[in-house]
Enzyme design. Sequence first.
Site, mmCIF file in Angstrom:
data_model
loop_
_atom_site.group_PDB
_atom_site.id
_atom_site.type_symbol
_atom_site.label_atom_id
_atom_site.label_comp_id
_atom_site.label_asym_id
_atom_site.label_seq_id
_atom_site.Cartn_x
_atom_site.Cartn_y
_atom_site.Cartn_z
ATOM 1 N N CYS A 3 68.544 19.187 8.356
ATOM 2 C CA CYS A 3 68.104 19.883 9.567
ATOM 3 C C CYS A 3 67.551 18.859 10.536
ATOM 4 O O CYS A 3 66.659 18.085 10.195
ATOM 5 C CB CYS A 3 67.036 20.921 9.223
ATOM 6 S SG CYS A 3 66.333 21.749 10.690
ATOM 7 N N CYS B 47 64.076 19.400 14.741
ATOM 8 C CA CYS B 47 62.922 18.664 15.280
ATOM 9 C C CYS B 47 63.406 17.302 15.757
ATOM 10 O O CYS B 47 63.322 16.294 15.039
ATOM 11 C CB CYS B 47 61.843 18.522 14.219
ATOM 12 S SG CYS B 47 61.077 20.070 13.727
ATOM 13 N N ASN C 189 56.139 33.345 35.073
ATOM 14 C CA ASN C 189 56.402 32.697 33.786
ATOM 15 C C ASN C 189 57.840 33.022 33.410
ATOM 16 O O ASN C 189 58.100 33.800 32.493
ATOM 17 C CB ASN C 189 55.419 33.207 32.726
ATOM 18 C CG ASN C 189 55.629 32.521 31.393
ATOM 19 O OD1 ASN C 189 56.063 31.379 31.323
ATOM 20 N ND2 ASN C 189 55.325 33.222 30.315
ATOM 21 N N CYS D 147 58.690 26.685 31.113
ATOM 22 C CA CYS D 147 59.129 26.066 29.865
ATOM 23 C C CYS D 147 60.293 25.114 30.102
ATOM 24 O O CYS D 147 60.914 24.635 29.157
ATOM 25 C CB CYS D 147 59.522 27.140 28.844
ATOM 26 S SG CYS D 147 60.891 28.201 29.364
ATOM 27 N N CYS E 53 59.837 25.338 5.745
ATOM 28 C CA CYS E 53 59.758 24.613 7.024
ATOM 29 C C CYS E 53 58.306 24.370 7.419
ATOM 30 O O CYS E 53 57.488 25.296 7.468
ATOM 31 C CB CYS E 53 60.464 25.401 8.122
ATOM 32 S SG CYS E 53 60.317 24.667 9.769
#
Length: 374
Positions: A11, A14, A306, A333, A87
């Site tokens: 994975c 990240c 937002n 974001c 995780c």
Amino acid sequence: MQCDHYDANRCRSCTLLDRPYSVQVAEKQRRAQDLLGGPDAIAWLPPLLGPEQGFRNKAKMVVTGTVERPVLGILGPHGAGVDLRDCGLHTAGLRAALPTLAEFVTRAGLVPYDVARRAGELKYLLATESPDGELMVRLVLRSTEALARIRKHLPWLLAALPAARVVSLNLQPEHKAVLEGEQEIVLTEAEVLPMRLNDLVLHLRPQGFFQTNTVVASALYRQVRDWVDELAPASVWDLYCGVGGFALHCAAPGRAVLGIETSAQAVAGARLSASGAGLEEVEFAVGDAESFALAAAHGPDVVIVNPPRRGIGAGLAGWLEASTTRAVVYSSCNVTSLSADLAAMPSWRVRRAQVLDMFPQTTHDEVLTLLTRD
């Protein structure tokens, strides 16, 4: 943060895991300043950080494998499931709950969906943990074929996982990369998950949006409340309000606050929160932010936005440019779309800004800005 899945190349979600956390934050700060303006032009607050791991209050698990041996995690590069029940990003409560949820898949005979064969029923398992440790569990299936079995084994799940407050079935019959469908069947008496942040209790329904990092979200709401209170407006709009976090935090005696959100589920939760807190001057309505603003006879003193990653877009940016609103609080974001939106609002200037590391170990973050006119 050390991760066996990352080290074994199972994975790589990240993407920044191989960099020291201090370096990650410095790079996010530098990128935001490169796009918006440095400290000579903007009063930058220090970056707001939370924990580097154990911060995600929501697990979005692809379900693969078999009924007897379900795999909860992601699809690997060749389509095989990678089990991520351990995780390190998830809260301790989610990590503790996922083995029990996997056992429930087996007990209820829920056949994991096979993408290549387009066969099976259970596509995703979604779990959210509240700050008080309660859980919302959602099963995303292709049909109601397994509904009777789920109901039959639900008492076992509630006994084995006492933290489970809300359990629901979501129907997503289509073969495409869509996380959930429109129809939700709530299986428990409780339909909402209370989310206690700061001095408020927000209410999350199964299809409502909530920030994935509770610690940083709490700080984000406090900062916006402080800025709005300093402005002392008589009226505030919270556009793309979700479950109403900004609107409810900015409530004050004599201040009219209105939240607008496309999700009826989120608006229902926001209204419940306002009623529970006795905030009679805060209202919520279902609607599109841009359409609502363009149809309004006049704007408020302060607008909070937002938006999703795409930003507010040219229509709403143009409305803000022409409006009589005297301040905008923009929580983004995606600093790239924020920069593009600001270019469409030339009379506005960023006066204050802050990077909030909502998503450690990734390139994503939240950038909060306070805008006023020249």
